[in-house]
Enzyme design. Structure first.
Site, PDB file in Angstrom:
ATOM      1  N   ARG A 221       0.834  -1.133   0.113  1.00  0.00           N
ATOM      2  CA  ARG A 221       0.053   0.042  -0.030  1.00  0.00           C
ATOM      3  C   ARG A 221       0.775   1.188   0.038  1.00  0.00           C
ATOM      4  O   ARG A 221       1.790   1.233   0.400  1.00  0.00           O
ATOM      5  CB  ARG A 221      -0.831   0.020   1.289  1.00  0.00           C
ATOM      6  CG  ARG A 221      -2.027  -0.971   1.241  1.00  0.00           C
ATOM      7  CD  ARG A 221      -3.001  -0.476   0.085  1.00  0.00           C
ATOM      8  NE  ARG A 221      -4.264  -1.523   0.170  1.00  0.00           N
ATOM      9  CZ  ARG A 221      -4.402  -2.479  -0.676  1.00  0.00           C
ATOM     10  NH1 ARG A 221      -3.616  -2.641  -1.555  1.00  0.00           N
ATOM     11  NH2 ARG A 221      -5.339  -3.431  -0.636  1.00  0.00           N
ATOM     12  N   HIS A 269      -0.764   0.076  -9.873  1.00  0.00           N
ATOM     13  CA  HIS A 269      -1.522  -0.908  -8.913  1.00  0.00           C
ATOM     14  C   HIS A 269      -2.195  -2.114  -9.684  1.00  0.00           C
ATOM     15  O   HIS A 269      -3.234  -2.490  -9.505  1.00  0.00           O
ATOM     16  CB  HIS A 269      -2.872  -0.251  -8.291  1.00  0.00           C
ATOM     17  CG  HIS A 269      -3.046  -1.006  -6.832  1.00  0.00           C
ATOM     18  ND1 HIS A 269      -3.416  -0.252  -5.805  1.00  0.00           N
ATOM     19  CD2 HIS A 269      -3.399  -2.227  -6.465  1.00  0.00           C
ATOM     20  CE1 HIS A 269      -3.693  -1.430  -4.736  1.00  0.00           C
ATOM     21  NE2 HIS A 269      -3.496  -2.423  -5.173  1.00  0.00           N
TER      22      HIS A 269
HETATM   23  P1  NAP Z   1      -1.065 -11.761   5.012  1.00  0.00           P
HETATM   24  O1  NAP Z   1      -1.279 -13.168   4.655  1.00  0.00           O
HETATM   25  O2  NAP Z   1      -2.321 -11.276   5.976  1.00  0.00           O
HETATM   26  O3  NAP Z   1       0.052 -11.762   5.489  1.00  0.00           O
HETATM   27  C1  NAP Z   1       0.735 -10.317   6.328  1.00  0.00           C
HETATM   28  C2  NAP Z   1       2.098 -10.643   6.537  1.00  0.00           C
HETATM   29  O4  NAP Z   1       2.341  -9.488   7.381  1.00  0.00           O
HETATM   30  C3  NAP Z   1       2.227 -11.960   7.912  1.00  0.00           C
HETATM   31  O5  NAP Z   1       3.225 -12.539   7.510  1.00  0.00           O
HETATM   32  C4  NAP Z   1       2.081 -10.893   8.925  1.00  0.00           C
HETATM   33  O6  NAP Z   1       2.600 -11.701  10.223  1.00  0.00           O
HETATM   34  C5  NAP Z   1       2.779  -9.799   8.508  1.00  0.00           C
HETATM   35  N1  NAP Z   1       2.569  -8.498   9.315  1.00  0.00           N
HETATM   36  C6  NAP Z   1       1.249  -7.948   9.563  1.00  0.00           C
HETATM   37  N2  NAP Z   1       1.576  -6.867  10.592  1.00  0.00           N
HETATM   38  C7  NAP Z   1       2.801  -7.074  10.904  1.00  0.00           C
HETATM   39  C8  NAP Z   1       3.765  -6.111  11.725  1.00  0.00           C
HETATM   40  N3  NAP Z   1       3.184  -5.092  12.537  1.00  0.00           N
HETATM   41  N4  NAP Z   1       5.125  -6.345  11.782  1.00  0.00           N
HETATM   42  C9  NAP Z   1       5.795  -7.286  11.034  1.00  0.00           C
HETATM   43  N5  NAP Z   1       4.917  -8.251  10.159  1.00  0.00           N
HETATM   44  C10 NAP Z   1       3.590  -8.024  10.312  1.00  0.00           C
HETATM   45  O7  NAP Z   1      -1.516 -10.836   3.410  1.00  0.00           O
HETATM   46  P2  NAP Z   1      -1.153 -11.088   2.129  1.00  0.00           P
HETATM   47  O8  NAP Z   1      -2.451 -11.704   1.569  1.00  0.00           O
HETATM   48  O9  NAP Z   1       0.278 -11.533   1.785  1.00  0.00           O
HETATM   49  O10 NAP Z   1      -1.369  -9.383   1.354  1.00  0.00           O
HETATM   50  C11 NAP Z   1      -0.423  -8.853   1.890  1.00  0.00           C
HETATM   51  C12 NAP Z   1      -0.680  -7.179   1.622  1.00  0.00           C
HETATM   52  O11 NAP Z   1      -0.358  -7.048   0.112  1.00  0.00           O
HETATM   53  C13 NAP Z   1      -2.343  -6.874   1.427  1.00  0.00           C
HETATM   54  O12 NAP Z   1      -2.765  -6.612   2.886  1.00  0.00           O
HETATM   55  C14 NAP Z   1      -2.628  -5.848   0.371  1.00  0.00           C
HETATM   56  O13 NAP Z   1      -2.537  -4.627   1.190  1.00  0.00           O
HETATM   57  C15 NAP Z   1      -1.265  -6.114  -0.288  1.00  0.00           C
HETATM   58  N6  NAP Z   1      -1.796  -6.323  -1.896  1.00  0.00           N
HETATM   59  C16 NAP Z   1      -1.532  -5.660  -2.722  1.00  0.00           C
HETATM   60  C17 NAP Z   1      -1.856  -6.109  -4.075  1.00  0.00           C
HETATM   61  C18 NAP Z   1      -1.350  -5.057  -5.309  1.00  0.00           C
HETATM   62  O14 NAP Z   1      -2.147  -5.464  -6.405  1.00  0.00           O
HETATM   63  N7  NAP Z   1      -0.518  -4.327  -5.300  1.00  0.00           N
HETATM   64  C19 NAP Z   1      -2.467  -7.093  -4.258  1.00  0.00           C
HETATM   65  C20 NAP Z   1      -2.799  -7.973  -3.269  1.00  0.00           C
HETATM   66  C21 NAP Z   1      -2.365  -7.694  -2.042  1.00  0.00           C
HETATM   67  P3  NAP Z   1       2.192 -12.957  10.817  1.00  0.00           P
HETATM   68  O15 NAP Z   1       2.450 -13.849   9.708  1.00  0.00           O
HETATM   69  O16 NAP Z   1       2.952 -13.313  11.993  1.00  0.00           O
HETATM   70  O17 NAP Z   1       0.849 -12.430  10.886  1.00  0.00           O
HETATM   71  C1  GLV Z   2      -5.116  -5.330  -4.012  1.00  0.00           C
HETATM   72  O1  GLV Z   2      -4.366  -4.249  -3.687  1.00  0.00           O
HETATM   73  C2  GLV Z   2      -5.860  -6.182  -2.959  1.00  0.00           C
HETATM   74  O2  GLV Z   2      -5.523  -5.805  -1.636  1.00  0.00           O
HETATM   75  O3  GLV Z   2      -6.090  -7.238  -3.351  1.00  0.00           O
END
Ligand code: NAP
Ligand code: GLV
Length: 306
Positions: A221, A269
């Site tokens: 983000r 994005h």
């Molecule tokens: P997820 O499975 O919830 O993983 C989040 C990771 O971040 C987990 O490993 C978590 O640790 C860690 N985390 C959270 N808060 C933390 C903190 N304070 N300190 C250290 N580590 C922390 O999420 P995801 O599915 O991988 O997605 C991640 C993010 O990618 C989304 O929230 C979204 O904003 C972004 N995204 C972007 C796009 C795009 O097109 N640009 C697309 C999809 C997603 P734990 O494992 O210990 O809980």
């Molecule tokens: C895209 O940014 C998502 O959070 O899926």
């Protein structure tokens, strides 16, 4: 069972058709103000009015992985909030990040400039061991990205809240190990959720701890990054460049300096898009489980913020 669809900026018809076919017997409609109460909602950036009216929801299904915008709204207190769990995003994210890392490490931009100038030139190969990649966030997307980078033999470190074990990745956990993670990193990849704890996490004080010649890849983000601090470290030469897919304001305003900085690559994005058919299949499966009282993955903890 009634399902209501309220996704800003998304053409509803194919989603309605897909949900109806995956959940025969369910009534699936687009939300209009004053619509009858539904059991489950499929949403992206809905207005507050939607939740003010839809107070009987049992499940709220976000058609993205990030729920930062959704959690800013006042939600029905008993509803289970569910985010997309991969649904075809992790492979896209791995492609995007590996491409950005390899393009930088193999100096493809410089080769391209040479070729455009009619120059057949060689550069001395760089040492992979001098380019450790650090992945912040080792969740569904970060873990796949970290392991994909390890397949290319980059030294890979990772950082998350809770301790992890991932083949080929040296894992650090918790705020107390953040500095150790940063100083072990030259190319920083951000895949954290946006929460009060992670907002502005890439700022002068943290980015300065990256190894000299550092590189930033932000695919999570825009509000994770303090734009001015990135620009200042690029100017000073501590950072060599950045690839940015997400921004504080999207679309990126025309006057923003990121548009024309030669050290910055931007994309709109698009690093990991929501894939409709896979998402519908996942959401329909989870609605069936919730209705049957069975557990599901991808449930958001509103207190934690992800
Ligand atoms: P997820 O499975 O919830 O993983 C989040 C990771 O971040 C987990 O490993 C978590 O640790 C860690 N985390 C959270 N808060 C933390 C903190 N304070 N300190 C250290 N580590 C922390 O999420 P995801 O599915 O991988 O997605 C991640 C993010 O990618 C989304 O929230 C979204 O904003 C972004 N995204 C972007 C796009 C795009 O097109 N640009 C697309 C999809 C997603 P734990 O494992 O210990 O809980
Ligand atoms: C895209 O940014 C998502 O959070 O899926």
């Amino acid at each position: 069972m009634k399902i209501i669809f309220c996704c800003t900026g998304t053409k509803p018809e194919p989603w309605l058709a897909g949900l109806r076919s995956a959940l025969p017997g369910a009534e699936v409609e687009v939300w209009q103000p004053g619509a009858p109460q539904a059991d489950h909602a499929v949403v992206w950036a809905p207005p507050q009015q939607f939740f003010d009216e839809q107070t009987a929801l049992k499940g709220i299904f976000n058609i993205g992985a990030g729920v930062d915008a959704l959690l800013k709204l006042k939600l029905p207190p008993k509803a289970t909030v569910v985010r997309l769990d991969d649904a075809g995003m992790s492979v896209q994210m791995a492609e995007y990040v590996c491409h950005a890392v390899i393009r930088h490490f193999r100096e493809f931009d410089a080769y391209e400039a040479d070729i455009r100038a009619g120059k057949w030139s060689y550069r001395k190969p760089l040492e992979r061991s001098d380019f450790p990649v650090g992945v912040m966030g080792l969740g569904v997307l970060g873990a796949r990205v970290a392991q994909s980078l390890a397949q290319f033999d980059f030294p890979v470190v990772g950082w998350s809240r809770s301790a992890k074990t991932l083949a080929g990745v040296r894992c650090f956990a918790g705020a107390e190990r953040f500095s150790d993670f940063l100083s072990a990193t030259r190319i920083l990849v951000n895949l954290l959720p946006l929460t009060p704890e992670t907002r502005d996490i890439m700022r002068l004080q943290t980015l300065s701890q990256l190894q000299s010649g550092g590189y930033v890849i932000n695919v999570a983000r825009g509000a994770h990054l303090v734009d001015e601090d990135l620009l200042s470290l690029l100017d000073k030469g501590h950072l060599a460049g950045a690839t940015l897919d997400v921004f504080r304001t999207e679309p990126l305003p025309g006057e923003h300096p990121f548009w024309h900085n030669p050290k910055i690559t931007i994309t709109p994005h698009t690093s990991a898009r929501t894939l409709r058919d896979q998402s519908i299949a996942q959401i329909a499966g989870k609605i069936r489980c919730l209705e049957a009282g069975q557990p599901i993955v991808g449930v958001v903890d509103p207190v934690r913020g992800y």
